[in-house]
Design a protein around this motif. Structure first.
Motif, short mmCIF file in Angstrom:
data_model
loop_
_atom_site.label_atom_id
_atom_site.label_comp_id
_atom_site.label_asym_id
_atom_site.label_seq_id
_atom_site.Cartn_x
_atom_site.Cartn_y
_atom_site.Cartn_z
N PHE A 1 69.20 -30.35 -19.91
CA PHE A 1 68.29 -30.23 -21.04
C PHE A 1 67.46 -28.97 -20.82
CE2 PHE A 1 68.96 -34.82 -21.58
CZ PHE A 1 69.17 -34.86 -22.95
N ALA A 2 67.27 -28.21 -21.88
CA ALA A 2 66.42 -27.02 -21.84
C ALA A 2 65.17 -27.33 -22.65
CB ALA A 2 67.15 -25.83 -22.45
N LYS A 3 64.01 -27.18 -22.02
CA LYS A 3 62.74 -27.44 -22.69
C LYS A 3 62.21 -26.14 -23.29
CE LYS A 3 58.85 -28.14 -20.38
NZ LYS A 3 57.75 -28.74 -19.61
N ILE A 4 61.85 -26.22 -24.58
CA ILE A 4 61.34 -25.04 -25.28
C ILE A 4 59.96 -25.37 -25.86
CG2 ILE A 4 61.70 -23.51 -27.26
CD1 ILE A 4 64.70 -23.90 -26.83
N HIS A 5 59.00 -24.52 -25.57
CA HIS A 5 57.66 -24.65 -26.13
C HIS A 5 57.70 -24.12 -27.56
CE1 HIS A 5 53.41 -23.58 -26.77
NE2 HIS A 5 53.18 -24.64 -26.01
N VAL A 6 57.34 -24.95 -28.51
CA VAL A 6 57.45 -24.60 -29.93
C VAL A 6 56.66 -23.33 -30.25
CG1 VAL A 6 56.94 -25.38 -32.28
CG2 VAL A 6 57.96 -26.97 -30.65
N GLY A 7 55.42 -23.26 -29.80
CA GLY A 7 54.59 -22.09 -30.08
C GLY A 7 55.16 -20.81 -29.51
N ASP A 8 55.69 -20.87 -28.28
CA ASP A 8 56.32 -19.69 -27.67
C ASP A 8 57.50 -19.22 -28.50
OD1 ASP A 8 54.51 -19.69 -25.60
OD2 ASP A 8 55.92 -20.51 -24.11
N ALA A 9 58.33 -20.15 -28.94
CA ALA A 9 59.49 -19.79 -29.75
C ALA A 9 59.06 -19.11 -31.04
CB ALA A 9 60.33 -21.03 -30.06
N LYS A 10 58.04 -19.65 -31.70
CA LYS A 10 57.58 -19.06 -32.97
C LYS A 10 56.94 -17.69 -32.76
CE LYS A 10 56.76 -23.44 -35.38
NZ LYS A 10 55.70 -24.31 -35.92
N ARG A 11 56.25 -17.50 -31.64
CA ARG A 11 55.62 -16.20 -31.35
C ARG A 11 56.65 -15.13 -30.99
NH1 ARG A 11 51.65 -19.50 -29.45
NH2 ARG A 11 52.53 -19.68 -27.36
N LYS A 12 57.67 -15.52 -30.25
CA LYS A 12 58.62 -14.55 -29.73
C LYS A 12 59.81 -14.29 -30.64
CE LYS A 12 57.19 -15.45 -25.04
NZ LYS A 12 57.51 -15.98 -23.74
N ILE A 13 60.09 -15.20 -31.55
CA ILE A 13 61.24 -15.02 -32.45
C ILE A 13 60.74 -15.11 -33.88
CG2 ILE A 13 63.53 -15.83 -33.11
CD1 ILE A 13 63.69 -17.15 -30.30
N LYS A 14 60.55 -13.97 -34.48
CA LYS A 14 60.00 -13.91 -35.83
C LYS A 14 60.88 -14.70 -36.80
CE LYS A 14 58.59 -10.75 -39.41
NZ LYS A 14 58.55 -9.40 -39.91
N GLY A 15 60.22 -15.64 -37.50
CA GLY A 15 60.91 -16.40 -38.53
C GLY A 15 61.58 -17.69 -38.08
N VAL A 16 61.60 -17.97 -36.77
CA VAL A 16 62.22 -19.22 -36.32
C VAL A 16 61.35 -20.39 -36.79
CG1 VAL A 16 61.12 -19.46 -34.04
CG2 VAL A 16 63.43 -20.32 -34.39
N ARG A 17 62.01 -21.48 -37.19
CA ARG A 17 61.29 -22.69 -37.60
C ARG A 17 61.79 -23.84 -36.73
NH1 ARG A 17 63.13 -24.12 -42.81
NH2 ARG A 17 64.94 -22.86 -42.33
N ILE A 18 60.88 -24.73 -36.36
CA ILE A 18 61.24 -25.92 -35.60
C ILE A 18 60.65 -27.11 -36.33
CG2 ILE A 18 61.12 -27.09 -33.37
CD1 ILE A 18 60.95 -24.30 -32.07
N GLN A 19 61.54 -27.95 -36.84
CA GLN A 19 61.13 -29.02 -37.73
C GLN A 19 61.60 -30.39 -37.24
OE1 GLN A 19 62.96 -27.70 -41.40
NE2 GLN A 19 61.21 -26.43 -41.92
N TYR A 20 60.84 -31.38 -37.63
CA TYR A 20 61.18 -32.79 -37.37
C TYR A 20 62.33 -33.15 -38.31
CZ TYR A 20 60.47 -37.86 -37.03
OH TYR A 20 60.63 -39.21 -36.85
N ARG A 21 63.46 -33.65 -37.75
CA ARG A 21 64.64 -34.00 -38.53
C ARG A 21 65.23 -35.33 -38.03
NH1 ARG A 21 66.48 -30.52 -42.43
NH2 ARG A 21 67.11 -32.60 -43.02
#
Length: 144
Positions: A85-105
């Protein structure tokens, strides 16, 4: 947000302070590192599947959240000992990758399910950026 799901609805954005866990198959792990192939969209996918770590309860300690993630994902996937499993911090992803979205699905067999939406059609640069978000301390065995 407190308790299971924190009141989010399908499609809502997950808080920047939270994390998602992406299951990585053994072939997507090389020399203990997660490869960019773990973040490549497959044909007809609009997002990468992940699990919202804090879905279960914000107050739980990480080992319990990891156990619950393994249990939940293990209900629909056969998790081999060499999967990760790879753990990703949502805020880091949004700051470092312009336009990425992480949503509850949420889905029937996994109410903690989340989606990582790349900002554009899949390309090597984005998969590499996602893989680079995962440090050695963010990689965990898929089984206990």
């Amino acid at each position: 947000m407190a308790g299971v799901g924190g009141g989010l609805q399908d499609g809502d954005s997950i808080e920047n302070a939270h994390h998602v866990m992406r299951y990585c198959r053994p072939k997507q792990v090389q020399r203990g590192k997660i490869t960019e192939s773990a973040f490549a969209l497959r044909e007809k996918e609009e997002y990468l599947s992940a699990n919202w770590l804090e879905y279960f309860n914000e107050g739980m300690q990480f080992p319990e959240l990891l156990r619950k993630t393994r249990e939940t994902v293990g209900q629909s996937l056969n998790l081999p000992h060499n999967g990760r499993f790879a753990k990703i911090h949502v805020g880091d992803a949004k700051r470092k990758i312009k336009g990425v979205r992480i949503q509850y699905r949420p889905v029937d067999n996994n109410l903690a399910h989340a989606g990582i939406y790349p900002p554009s059609e899949e390309n090597r640069e984005i998969t590499l950026e996602l893989a680079n978000l995962v440090s050695d301390s963010d990689i965990f065995s898929a089984v206990e």
